[in-house]
Design a protein around this motif. Structure first.
Motif, PDB file in Angstrom:
ATOM      1  N   UNK A 190      59.718  75.004  35.925  1.00 57.67           N
ATOM      2  CA  UNK A 190      60.169  74.923  37.320  1.00 57.67           C
ATOM      3  C   UNK A 190      61.625  75.350  37.450  1.00 57.67           C
ATOM      4  N   UNK A 191      62.457  74.891  36.514  1.00 61.75           N
ATOM      5  CA  UNK A 191      63.864  75.266  36.571  1.00 61.75           C
ATOM      6  C   UNK A 191      64.021  76.774  36.388  1.00 61.75           C
ATOM      7  N   UNK A 192      63.224  77.364  35.508  1.00 61.90           N
ATOM      8  CA  UNK A 192      63.285  78.815  35.302  1.00 61.90           C
ATOM      9  C   UNK A 192      62.889  79.551  36.574  1.00 61.90           C
ATOM     10  N   UNK A 193      61.896  79.021  37.292  1.00 62.72           N
ATOM     11  CA  UNK A 193      61.448  79.651  38.537  1.00 62.72           C
ATOM     12  C   UNK A 193      62.517  79.534  39.612  1.00 62.72           C
ATOM     13  N   UNK A 194      63.088  78.336  39.756  1.00 60.90           N
ATOM     14  CA  UNK A 194      64.162  78.148  40.733  1.00 60.90           C
ATOM     15  C   UNK A 194      65.334  79.084  40.426  1.00 60.90           C
ATOM     16  N   UNK A 195      65.723  79.142  39.153  1.00 60.32           N
ATOM     17  CA  UNK A 195      66.849  79.980  38.749  1.00 60.32           C
ATOM     18  C   UNK A 195      66.554  81.453  39.026  1.00 60.32           C
ATOM     19  N   UNK A 196      65.320  81.857  38.799  1.00 56.15           N
ATOM     20  CA  UNK A 196      64.943  83.253  39.036  1.00 56.15           C
ATOM     21  C   UNK A 196      65.101  83.610  40.512  1.00 56.15           C
ATOM     22  N   UNK A 197      64.651  82.728  41.403  1.00 56.37           N
ATOM     23  CA  UNK A 197      64.789  83.000  42.842  1.00 56.37           C
ATOM     24  C   UNK A 197      66.259  83.112  43.227  1.00 56.37           C
ATOM     25  N   UNK A 198      67.079  82.171  42.754  1.00 52.16           N
ATOM     26  CA  UNK A 198      68.508  82.196  43.072  1.00 52.16           C
ATOM     27  C   UNK A 198      69.149  83.469  42.529  1.00 52.16           C
ATOM     28  N   UNK A 199      68.814  83.844  41.292  1.00 53.17           N
ATOM     29  CA  UNK A 199      69.398  85.043  40.696  1.00 53.17           C
ATOM     30  C   UNK A 199      68.981  86.305  41.468  1.00 53.17           C
ATOM     31  N   UNK A 221      59.247  87.232  40.994  1.00 50.11           N
ATOM     32  CA  UNK A 221      59.804  85.940  40.604  1.00 50.11           C
ATOM     33  C   UNK A 221      59.278  85.529  39.233  1.00 50.11           C
ATOM     34  N   UNK A 222      57.968  85.709  39.020  1.00 53.00           N
ATOM     35  CA  UNK A 222      57.380  85.343  37.735  1.00 53.00           C
ATOM     36  C   UNK A 222      57.997  86.152  36.594  1.00 53.00           C
ATOM     37  N   UNK A 223      58.191  87.455  36.834  1.00 53.97           N
ATOM     38  CA  UNK A 223      58.774  88.300  35.788  1.00 53.97           C
ATOM     39  C   UNK A 223      60.201  87.867  35.472  1.00 53.97           C
ATOM     40  N   UNK A 224      60.979  87.574  36.533  1.00 47.56           N
ATOM     41  CA  UNK A 224      62.373  87.161  36.325  1.00 47.56           C
ATOM     42  C   UNK A 224      62.459  85.808  35.631  1.00 47.56           C
ATOM     43  N   UNK A 225      61.467  84.932  35.878  1.00 38.46           N
ATOM     44  CA  UNK A 225      61.478  83.600  35.284  1.00 38.46           C
ATOM     45  C   UNK A 225      60.873  83.583  33.883  1.00 38.46           C
ATOM     46  N   UNK A 226      60.187  84.661  33.517  1.00 35.34           N
ATOM     47  CA  UNK A 226      59.537  84.698  32.218  1.00 35.34           C
ATOM     48  C   UNK A 226      58.291  83.835  32.151  1.00 35.34           C
ATOM     49  N   UNK A 227      57.602  83.711  33.296  1.00 40.09           N
ATOM     50  CA  UNK A 227      56.366  82.927  33.336  1.00 40.09           C
ATOM     51  C   UNK A 227      55.271  83.779  33.962  1.00 40.09           C
ATOM     52  N   UNK A 228      54.045  83.321  33.875  1.00 44.32           N
ATOM     53  CA  UNK A 228      52.948  84.015  34.522  1.00 44.32           C
ATOM     54  C   UNK A 228      52.828  83.611  35.980  1.00 44.32           C
ATOM     55  N   UNK A 229      52.176  84.447  36.777  1.00 39.98           N
ATOM     56  CA  UNK A 229      51.975  84.109  38.191  1.00 39.98           C
ATOM     57  C   UNK A 229      51.212  82.800  38.338  1.00 39.98           C
ATOM     58  N   UNK A 230      50.268  82.549  37.435  1.00 40.98           N
ATOM     59  CA  UNK A 230      49.476  81.317  37.513  1.00 40.98           C
ATOM     60  C   UNK A 230      50.352  80.081  37.398  1.00 40.98           C
ATOM     61  N   UNK A 231      51.444  80.190  36.627  1.00 46.75           N
ATOM     62  CA  UNK A 231      52.361  79.058  36.493  1.00 46.75           C
ATOM     63  C   UNK A 231      52.988  78.710  37.839  1.00 46.75           C
ATOM     64  N   UNK A 232      53.305  79.720  38.626  1.00 45.17           N
ATOM     65  CA  UNK A 232      53.862  79.484  39.959  1.00 45.17           C
ATOM     66  C   UNK A 232      52.800  78.924  40.885  1.00 45.17           C
TER      67      UNK A 232
END
Length: 209
Positions: free
Chosen positions: A28-37, A53-64
């Motif tokens: 979640x923190x990686x996703x929040x940080x990705x949006x802010x960045x 957002x998923x690519x910037x956070x280093x997670x899959x879309x399913x995680x979001x």
């Protein structure tokens, strides 16, 4: 607006529904940080995509999608997290709580001026009606109710008059700082004593007769 909603979307556009596996705070923190960045780099809210957002956070879309049903719900959470939480009761009585509440609004006004991402996010909300409405329901209304609870305690303690509507009392108390921090962009919000001065000045006219 491109909502990037998958076929299995529930149809509730801005409800922050939590489902699936237990939350991962790191994800979640990686996703929040990705949006802010992304926003800090100049990407507008309307241009953000779940894929980006998923690519910037280093997670899959399913995680979001396990955490938010669509982009709007995610963005409301991100903007809400950018803002400081409402202050807890001071334990020193209603007057001190009123000062703390108004000082919170003063500091929020300063943050909106100095934190570009927060300023951009709040400004862009007005151009995105669905997102703006969700933000009002999930962020603004609970904060207003928290402020009105402080006003009610002040009435109960005899600090404020009990012959006026609570909503009106709240508007009279919160209006000046909102005017300075939102409508009057170059007003002085640096004074740490501003909230105390405002409250004590207003109490002279709103105190019980």
């Amino acid at each position: 607006m491109n909502t990037d909603t998958p076929a299995a979307d529930t149809g509730q556009p801005c409800a922050a529904v939590r489902r699936g596996r237990p939350r991962s705070e790191a994800a979640e923190q990686a996703i929040f940080t990705a949006v802010v960045d992304l926003m800090s780099a100049g990407t507008a809210m309307s241009e953000l995509t779940i894929e980006g957002i998923a690519a910037a956070a280093g997670v899959g879309k399913a995680t979001i999608y396990r955490r938010w049903p669509n982009k709007e719900a995610l963005l409301v959470d991100v903007v809400g997290k950018l803002e400081a939480p409402m202050p807890e009761p001071t334990g020193q009585g209603a007057r001190a709580d009123l000062i703390a509440t108004i000082d919170h609004m003063r500091r929020r006004g300063l943050a909106k001026r100095t934190r570009w991402v927060l300023k951009a996010a709040l400004g862009q909300l007005h151009t995105l009606p669905e997102l703006h409405n969700a933000y009002r329901e999930r962020v603004i209304k609970p904060r207003r109710e928290a402020a009105l609870d402080v006003v009610r305690r002040a009435v109960a303690e005899g600090v404020l008059r009990d012959d006026l509507d609570v909503d009106l009392l709240g508007d009279l108390l919160m209006g000046p700082i909102l005017y300075r921090s939102i409508l009057w962009d170059d007003s002085d919000l640096e004074d740490p004593e501003l909230a105390r001065t405002m409250v004590d000045s207003l109490l002279g006219g709103l105190a019980p007769r």
